[in-house]
Design a protein around this motif. Structure first.
Motif, mmCIF file in Angstrom:
data_model
loop_
_atom_site.group_PDB
_atom_site.id
_atom_site.type_symbol
_atom_site.label_atom_id
_atom_site.label_comp_id
_atom_site.label_asym_id
_atom_site.label_seq_id
_atom_site.Cartn_x
_atom_site.Cartn_y
_atom_site.Cartn_z
ATOM 1 N N TRP A 337 8.178 64.623 18.074
ATOM 2 C CA TRP A 337 7.237 64.215 17.239
ATOM 3 C C TRP A 337 5.853 64.619 17.014
ATOM 4 C CZ3 TRP A 337 10.446 61.258 14.294
ATOM 5 C CH2 TRP A 337 11.452 60.760 15.044
ATOM 6 N N ARG A 338 5.980 66.208 16.474
ATOM 7 C CA ARG A 338 4.800 66.881 16.140
ATOM 8 C C ARG A 338 3.871 66.311 15.200
ATOM 9 N NH1 ARG A 338 9.175 70.319 17.373
ATOM 10 N NH2 ARG A 338 9.086 71.662 19.187
ATOM 11 N N GLY A 339 4.475 65.742 14.287
ATOM 12 C CA GLY A 339 3.934 65.001 13.293
ATOM 13 C C GLY A 339 3.513 63.710 13.449
ATOM 14 N N ASN A 340 3.577 63.174 15.001
ATOM 15 C CA ASN A 340 3.371 61.884 15.390
ATOM 16 C C ASN A 340 3.813 60.837 14.653
ATOM 17 O OD1 ASN A 340 1.761 62.711 17.895
ATOM 18 N ND2 ASN A 340 0.806 63.939 16.135
ATOM 19 N N VAL A 341 2.807 59.898 14.406
ATOM 20 C CA VAL A 341 3.489 58.619 14.051
ATOM 21 C C VAL A 341 3.665 58.509 12.549
ATOM 22 C CG1 VAL A 341 2.993 55.888 13.513
ATOM 23 C CG2 VAL A 341 2.064 56.996 15.770
ATOM 24 N N ARG A 342 2.984 59.290 11.852
ATOM 25 C CA ARG A 342 3.289 59.609 10.415
ATOM 26 C C ARG A 342 4.700 60.195 10.222
ATOM 27 N NH1 ARG A 342 -0.776 62.680 8.752
ATOM 28 N NH2 ARG A 342 -1.994 60.666 8.440
ATOM 29 N N GLU A 343 5.152 61.045 11.135
ATOM 30 C CA GLU A 343 6.349 61.715 11.071
ATOM 31 C C GLU A 343 7.716 60.626 11.538
ATOM 32 O OE1 GLU A 343 9.158 65.249 13.162
ATOM 33 O OE2 GLU A 343 7.045 64.924 13.869
ATOM 34 N N LEU A 344 7.544 59.801 12.385
ATOM 35 C CA LEU A 344 8.221 58.935 12.765
ATOM 36 C C LEU A 344 8.618 57.877 11.438
ATOM 37 C CD1 LEU A 344 10.109 57.390 14.798
ATOM 38 C CD2 LEU A 344 7.969 56.312 15.554
ATOM 39 N N ARG A 345 7.469 57.556 11.085
ATOM 40 C CA ARG A 345 7.494 56.573 9.530
ATOM 41 C C ARG A 345 8.305 57.227 8.421
ATOM 42 N NH1 ARG A 345 5.317 55.611 4.923
ATOM 43 N NH2 ARG A 345 4.830 53.172 4.536
ATOM 44 N N HIS A 346 8.216 58.371 8.320
ATOM 45 C CA HIS A 346 8.887 59.160 7.258
ATOM 46 C C HIS A 346 10.525 59.105 7.634
ATOM 47 C CE1 HIS A 346 5.082 61.136 5.828
ATOM 48 N NE2 HIS A 346 5.083 60.160 5.308
ATOM 49 N N CYS A 347 10.749 59.379 8.905
ATOM 50 C CA CYS A 347 11.989 59.629 9.721
ATOM 51 C C CYS A 347 12.851 58.215 9.057
ATOM 52 C CB CYS A 347 12.051 59.695 10.800
ATOM 53 S SG CYS A 347 13.578 59.874 11.808
ATOM 54 N N MET A 348 12.046 57.066 9.598
ATOM 55 C CA MET A 348 12.881 55.744 9.384
ATOM 56 C C MET A 348 12.808 55.305 7.939
ATOM 57 S SD MET A 348 13.281 55.402 12.443
ATOM 58 C CE MET A 348 14.026 53.747 12.360
ATOM 59 N N GLU A 349 11.651 55.723 7.180
ATOM 60 C CA GLU A 349 11.997 55.460 5.853
ATOM 61 C C GLU A 349 13.267 56.270 5.080
ATOM 62 O OE1 GLU A 349 9.436 55.369 1.676
ATOM 63 O OE2 GLU A 349 8.591 56.404 3.462
ATOM 64 N N ARG A 350 13.499 57.326 5.539
ATOM 65 C CA ARG A 350 14.729 58.106 5.098
ATOM 66 C C ARG A 350 15.903 57.751 5.698
ATOM 67 N NH1 ARG A 350 13.478 63.083 7.325
ATOM 68 N NH2 ARG A 350 14.743 62.536 9.189
ATOM 69 N N ALA A 351 15.689 56.942 7.000
ATOM 70 C CA ALA A 351 17.062 56.439 7.333
ATOM 71 C C ALA A 351 17.301 55.063 6.596
ATOM 72 C CB ALA A 351 16.596 56.110 9.077
ATOM 73 N N SER A 352 16.207 54.337 6.155
ATOM 74 C CA SER A 352 16.596 53.195 5.549
ATOM 75 C C SER A 352 17.473 53.412 4.256
ATOM 76 C CB SER A 352 15.026 52.508 5.334
ATOM 77 O OG SER A 352 14.576 52.971 4.345
ATOM 78 N N ILE A 353 16.964 54.501 3.776
ATOM 79 C CA ILE A 353 17.781 54.750 2.617
ATOM 80 C C ILE A 353 19.318 55.026 2.625
ATOM 81 C CG2 ILE A 353 17.716 56.518 0.394
ATOM 82 C CD1 ILE A 353 14.804 56.931 0.890
ATOM 83 N N LEU A 354 19.600 55.627 3.996
ATOM 84 C CA LEU A 354 20.962 56.241 4.157
ATOM 85 C C LEU A 354 21.574 54.976 4.861
ATOM 86 C CD1 LEU A 354 19.852 59.760 5.327
ATOM 87 C CD2 LEU A 354 20.919 59.155 3.261
ATOM 88 N N TRP A 355 21.027 54.286 5.352
ATOM 89 C CA TRP A 355 21.914 53.130 5.982
ATOM 90 C C TRP A 355 22.548 52.415 5.594
ATOM 91 C CZ3 TRP A 355 19.591 47.673 6.407
ATOM 92 C CH2 TRP A 355 20.515 46.899 7.364
ATOM 93 N N ASP A 356 23.836 52.254 6.020
ATOM 94 C CA ASP A 356 24.953 51.257 5.666
ATOM 95 C C ASP A 356 24.596 49.803 6.300
ATOM 96 O OD1 ASP A 356 27.146 49.903 5.096
ATOM 97 O OD2 ASP A 356 28.504 51.449 5.987
ATOM 98 N N GLU A 357 24.625 48.978 5.410
ATOM 99 C CA GLU A 357 24.060 47.812 6.162
ATOM 100 C C GLU A 357 24.959 47.079 6.712
ATOM 101 O OE1 GLU A 357 22.532 45.074 2.879
ATOM 102 O OE2 GLU A 357 21.360 46.610 2.121
ATOM 103 N N LYS A 358 26.430 47.507 6.794
ATOM 104 C CA LYS A 358 27.249 47.004 7.623
ATOM 105 C C LYS A 358 27.269 47.511 9.234
ATOM 106 C CE LYS A 358 30.423 46.400 3.774
ATOM 107 N NZ LYS A 358 31.722 46.990 3.041
ATOM 108 N N SER A 359 26.267 48.219 9.557
ATOM 109 C CA SER A 359 26.501 48.985 10.829
ATOM 110 C C SER A 359 24.965 49.119 11.258
ATOM 111 C CB SER A 359 27.024 50.190 10.934
ATOM 112 O OG SER A 359 26.448 51.242 9.714
ATOM 113 N N GLU A 360 24.873 49.596 12.626
ATOM 114 C CA GLU A 360 23.551 49.684 13.060
ATOM 115 C C GLU A 360 23.211 51.152 12.636
ATOM 116 O OE1 GLU A 360 23.792 47.874 17.691
ATOM 117 O OE2 GLU A 360 24.476 49.919 17.301
ATOM 118 N N VAL A 361 21.834 51.365 12.625
ATOM 119 C CA VAL A 361 21.321 52.533 12.302
ATOM 120 C C VAL A 361 21.344 53.782 13.402
ATOM 121 C CG1 VAL A 361 19.251 53.874 11.806
ATOM 122 C CG2 VAL A 361 19.584 51.649 10.731
ATOM 123 N N GLY A 362 22.271 54.748 13.009
ATOM 124 C CA GLY A 362 22.436 55.651 14.046
ATOM 125 C C GLY A 362 21.640 56.831 14.013
ATOM 126 N N VAL A 363 22.098 57.956 14.773
ATOM 127 C CA VAL A 363 21.529 59.224 14.734
ATOM 128 C C VAL A 363 21.615 60.147 13.428
ATOM 129 C CG1 VAL A 363 21.434 61.636 15.972
ATOM 130 C CG2 VAL A 363 21.490 59.466 17.165
#
Length: 371
Positions: A337-363
């Motif tokens: 996490w070289r971009g620290n919390v900001r990088e993690l936030r962006h990662c989770m925002e991207r994951a929320s777009i790709l997430w299939d609501e029928k399953s857990e968020v994975g790698v």
């Protein structure tokens, strides 16, 4: 289970200590191991559930900071499936904090890691998430200085949350009902920064068609955050120093000085001592701003905080039903996490777009190909 004699246990029970921190788990066991109590260990939430299936455990000491499962969700599950098991919450990230202990808990081996109420934290700050010792130290410093009018200098890498901490200082202070005004010293052109800070009168310079109150005066009674203070032009630093010393501002084009009551918090990702040595930052201003310095740790040094933050961002972007899978949590914990919390936030925002609501968020959602 407190008896009239003051003992936590009416009879020697079978005890299970669940924590992902090996050293902390051994500390708890050593503090509890009096008499002939049978004490077992669990290295995570899933391991604890497996060992509770044996039916022998009467008391579970459960660390809030687990690498694989959310401790509060696990506690609810245990209360449902194993109602006879008493769950005693622990906090490995706050081993020395005495606030909130109950009398009965302090009597158990003098253990400072037992918390009285897992739903509340006496050290909580607005917007601040983290149980690591590094962040607990930051929280302690913020709570100490928030009650004062002392200038604070926040340092740390980009994305570590300096603005979040500045807001926490403001909202925890007596100035919380007054404005928090933020000035990004790196984003405003040098020719305009003085007018932005101190205001100007009509005709003070080309384009000044009307008088304007500066950001310092707009923060009257509240807090002024000077973000990226290391990028402030050297010529303007002298004027800022005068304001800090006498609390007065003078608008461009005016000879009148106005007194303002403003608490100043400055932040930077630059090495100000190096800039002082390079004659790019005034030494007297540096010492005036750094009366109370707080250094924010990078996310890679905050242990399990990355997973806690990821869960927070996931709930924020996806709602309460979204869950991180075990592999996803391990992946998050292993990243630099070289971009620290900001990088993690962006990662989770991207994951929320790709997430299939029928399953857990994975790698796959956290680190998809093509990004």
């Amino acid at each position: 289970m407190i008896t009239s004699t003051g003992s936590l246990f009416p009879e020697p029970p079978t005890i299970l200590v669940a924590s992902s921190n090996d050293n902390f788990r051994r500390q708890v066991i050593n503090d509890l191991q009096t008499d002939a109590r049978l004490i077992g260990e669990a290295v995570g939430g899933a391991d604890a559930l497996s060992k509770l299936e044996t039916g022998a455990c009467q008391v579970l000491f459960l660390d809030r900071c687990l690498w694989d499962l959310d401790a509060e969700e696990l506690k609810e599950l245990i209360n449902s499936r194993f109602p006879a098991v008493e769950v005693v919450p622990l906090d490995s990230a706050n081993q020395s904090a005495a606030a909130g202990w109950s009398k009965s808990h302090r009597d158990v081996g003098g253990a400072p890691w037992i918390v009285n109420d897992p739903e509340e934290s006496d050290g909580a700050l607005p917007g601040v998430i983290g149980n690591s010792p590094q962040m607990q130290r930051v929280v302690s410093l913020v709570r100490l200085v928030a009650r004062k009018n002392t200038s604070v200098l926040l340092t740390g890498e980009t994305g570590t949350g300096k603005e979040v901490i500045a807001r926490a200082i403001h909202e925890s202070s007596a100035r919380a009902s007054r404005p928090l005004v933020i000035v990004n010293c790196a984003a405003i052109p040098e020719a305009l920064l003085e007018a932005e800070l101190f205001g100007h009168t009509r005709g003070a310079f080309t384009g000044a068609v009307q008088s304007r109150v500066g950001r310092v005066q707009a923060a009257q009674g509240g807090t002024l955050l000077l973000d990226e203070i290391g990028d402030m032009p050297i010529g303007l630093q002298a004027k800022l120093l005068r304001f800090l010393e006498n609390g007065e501002v003078q608008r461009l084009g005016s000879s009148e000085s106005l007194h303002v009551d403003v608490r100043v918090v400055a932040s930077t990702n630059a090495n100000l001592t190096l800039r002082v040595a390079e004659k790019l930052f005034r030494e007297d201003l540096y010492y005036r701003l750094s009366v109370f310095p707080i250094e924010l740790p990078p996310l890679r040094e905050r242990g399990g905080d990355a997973v806690l933050l990821a869960k927070y961002f996931l709930r924020r972007f996806c709602g309460a039903n979204a869950r991180l899978g075990g592999e996803a949590m391990r992946w998050i914990a292993e990243q630099p996490w070289r971009g620290n919390v900001r990088e993690l936030r962006h990662c989770m925002e991207r994951a929320s777009i790709l997430w299939d609501e029928k399953s857990e968020v994975g790698v796959a959602e956290l680190n998809p190909r093509g990004f």
